[in-house]
Scaffold this active site. Structure first.
Site, mmCIF file in Angstrom:
data_model
loop_
_atom_site.group_PDB
_atom_site.id
_atom_site.type_symbol
_atom_site.label_atom_id
_atom_site.label_comp_id
_atom_site.label_asym_id
_atom_site.label_seq_id
_atom_site.Cartn_x
_atom_site.Cartn_y
_atom_site.Cartn_z
ATOM 1 N N CYS A 238 25.895 59.509 68.237
ATOM 2 C CA CYS A 238 25.412 58.824 68.005
ATOM 3 C C CYS A 238 25.135 57.043 67.497
ATOM 4 O O CYS A 238 25.622 57.732 66.527
ATOM 5 C CB CYS A 238 24.285 59.636 66.815
ATOM 6 S SG CYS A 238 24.493 61.707 67.660
ATOM 7 N N GLU A 239 25.364 56.476 67.732
ATOM 8 C CA GLU A 239 25.912 54.899 67.403
ATOM 9 C C GLU A 239 25.608 54.164 68.295
ATOM 10 O O GLU A 239 25.415 54.757 70.248
ATOM 11 C CB GLU A 239 27.434 55.143 67.164
ATOM 12 C CG GLU A 239 27.578 55.756 65.890
ATOM 13 C CD GLU A 239 27.101 55.258 64.624
ATOM 14 O OE1 GLU A 239 26.593 54.138 63.759
ATOM 15 O OE2 GLU A 239 27.421 55.718 63.032
ATOM 16 N N TYR B 41 46.614 52.284 70.520
ATOM 17 C CA TYR B 41 45.420 52.020 69.527
ATOM 18 C C TYR B 41 44.657 52.641 70.030
ATOM 19 O O TYR B 41 43.530 52.013 70.317
ATOM 20 C CB TYR B 41 44.902 50.337 69.014
ATOM 21 C CG TYR B 41 46.627 49.631 68.813
ATOM 22 C CD1 TYR B 41 47.239 49.434 67.601
ATOM 23 C CD2 TYR B 41 47.058 48.393 69.049
ATOM 24 C CE1 TYR B 41 48.010 49.040 67.109
ATOM 25 C CE2 TYR B 41 48.701 48.240 69.359
ATOM 26 C CZ TYR B 41 48.744 48.028 67.847
ATOM 27 O OH TYR B 41 50.137 47.390 67.107
HETATM 28 C C1 LIG Z 1 50.718 46.592 64.036
HETATM 29 C C2 LIG Z 1 52.273 45.913 64.018
HETATM 30 C C3 LIG Z 1 52.944 45.384 64.665
HETATM 31 C C4 LIG Z 1 53.056 45.660 66.324
HETATM 32 O O1 LIG Z 1 51.844 44.568 66.716
HETATM 33 P P1 LIG Z 1 51.721 45.049 68.308
HETATM 34 O O2 LIG Z 1 50.472 43.778 68.758
HETATM 35 O O3 LIG Z 1 51.073 46.484 68.830
HETATM 36 O O4 LIG Z 1 53.103 44.336 68.506
HETATM 37 C C5 LIG Z 1 54.263 45.007 64.545
HETATM 38 N N1 LIG Z 1 54.351 45.180 63.204
HETATM 39 C C6 LIG Z 1 53.611 44.532 62.253
HETATM 40 C C7 LIG Z 1 54.019 44.235 60.934
HETATM 41 C C8 LIG Z 1 52.049 45.343 62.241
HETATM 42 O O5 LIG Z 1 51.738 45.952 61.521
#
Ligand SMILES: *Cc1c(COP(=O)(O)O)cnc(C)c1O
Length: 433
Positions: free
Chosen positions: A361-362, A390
């Site tokens: 519901c968004e 992600y």
């Molecule tokens: C999120 C993050 C990564 C990884 O980034 P990607 O784009 O998934 O490669 C690496 N180092 C730090 C400190 C992060 O916060």
């Protein structure tokens, strides 16, 4: 691009497993990962940078499923964690502590103590206050804390505003003046071993240039400090993650392209290299499979394909306007090689313009907006590509929706690496009053 996710006779396969058949047993929504795709990406980035012999620390926040972490640990990876919970996961699967680095601007005292008690390799320190806290806790535990200073190079990595981390106004990292001050005063931190420098610019980054610019700026500072005998240099240089993947099917720079430009500048540091790729390793190694629940056309308005996956399962489109390709799992219309946002792709069958949405519901619960899509029926399966990074890790129980299952394919073999949550799971740790 999706080498391990291919259509054969109009049916989507993950490696040698038929996606419809997998779902027949497991229902939707479901994340499906290809083990060999994950391994291939890990090998590709490791080999591209082989000359610099980096410790590759997989960024756990991209995909933290224990089985996937174990696959990477067995392949030799170290890990980049950003919370006590992520640290718990990697310790659980038996990762040697000297392969764990810990970043994040808000490490709590409990998290710092937990990491020190387990002798992790180093903290990527993001402020003076944090450094002081680590020193104090290390002292109370009678331990030495290995740290790298995470420097904010004030560089625009030209990624989405919500995913850039290396600009002055971002909360991440330490500015140049403060870095210099800390280095000058390092002797006052009695239990700190200053081992390195860390730079992470954000994600995804489509060009080596921001890395090179950032590392040049950092190197200039260090050279100045070395020349004025404020320091001797560092043992480790951590260049972070951020390496892009293709979400559209277009060719993007690969690790070898990044390595060609980045390795020469890292050599100037005369330090051992650490890298923290996340998205590159798992992003295109996973899909999210959903089922069409209803089709809805409003008179004179839009057509909505309402499916059973939602923003709680994959929030990237709602959160970052991220573009994910979506295509039916069983279809006579060929999935185009390339598909760009807002452009009708070239293919052999009929397409219609739709919004693909979830049941939450968004209004922002949209997986794809104004998308040219083959005609589908209720009950059909659709696949959301590039969902391995992600995806599940950012999922939630919003609207009291049990989280999706995660399945791993290796050749023909399918295993459930996280079962679907049940309604009972939703309330298992709650009190009724
Ligand atoms: C999120 C993050 C990564 C990884 O980034 P990607 O784009 O998934 O490669 C690496 N180092 C730090 C400190 C992060 O916060």
């Amino acid at each position: 691009m999706f080498d391990f996710f291919q259509y054969k006779n109009n049916e989507l396969f993950c490696e040698d497993a038929n996606v419809s058949e997998i779902i027949g047993a497991e229902n939707t929504p479901a994340y499906i990962y290809s083990k060999n795709s994950i391994l291939q990406h890990y090998t590709e980035i490791r080999d591209a940078f082989a000359e610099a012999r980096p410790l590759i620390c997989f960024s756990v926040k991209a995909n933290s499923n224990l089985t996937i972490l174990k696959i990477l640990a067995d392949a030799g990876a170290g890990f980049d964690v950003v919370s006590g919970g992520e640290l718990f996961r990697v310790l659980k699967i038996g990762v040697p502590p000297d392969k764990i680095v810990f970043a994040g601007v808000g490490k709590t005292s409990e998290e710092i103590r937990y990491a020190l008690e387990n002798n992790i390799f180093m903290f990527d320190v993001e402020s003076e206050a944090e450094l002081l806290n680590i020193d104090t806790i290390a002292n109370s535990l009678n331990k030495r804390a290995g740290v790298a200073l995470r420097i904010n190079p004030d560089i625009d990595a030209k990624t989405h505003a919500k995913t850039t981390t290396g600009k002055k106004e971002n909360k991440f990292g330490i500015d140049f003046e403060t870095t210099e001050k800390i280095i000058k005063e390092i002797e006052t931190y009695k239990n700190i071993d200053l081992k390195g420098i860390h730079v992470h610019l954000g994600s995804p980054i489509y060009d080596p240039e921001p890395y090179v610019l950032a590392l040049k700026k950092v190197n200039d500072l260090l050279q100045r400090l070395i020349q004025s005998r404020k320091m001797q240099g560092f043992e480790y240089l951590n260049i972070g993650g951020g390496y892009c993947i293709s979400y559209t099917g277009e060719a993007v720079k690969r690790p070898a392209d990044f390595a060609r430009d980045i390795i020469p500048i890292t050599k100037k540091f005369n330090a051992k290299l650490i890298m923290e790729p996340g998205r590159f390793i798992v992003g295109n190694s996973g899909i999210l499979v959903s089922k069409v629940t209803y089709l809805k056309s409003s008179t004179g308005g839009k057509k909505h394909v309402i499916c059973d996956a939602a923003m709680n399962d994959l929030i990237r489109p709602s959160l970052y306007d991220a573009f994910h390709r979506i295509w039916p799992v069983h279809t006579s219309v060929s999935m185009p090689e390339i598909e760009l946002p807002d452009k009708k792709p070239d293919t052999d069958g009929e397409l219609e313009l739709v919004d693909i949405v979830g049941p939450v519901c968004e209004s922002s619960d949209v997986l794809a907006k104004d998308r040219w899509f083959p005609l589908v029926k209720e009950g059909e399966l659709i696949a959301v590509f590039s969902s391995g990074a992600y995806g599940f890790t950012m999922s939630s129980n919003y609207n009291s929706r049990p989280r999706a299952c995660e399945l791993l394919v290796d050749g023909r073999t399918v295993s459930t690496i996280r079962r679907r949550e049940t309604y009972e799971d939703l309330i298992a740790i709650e009190k009724e009053g």
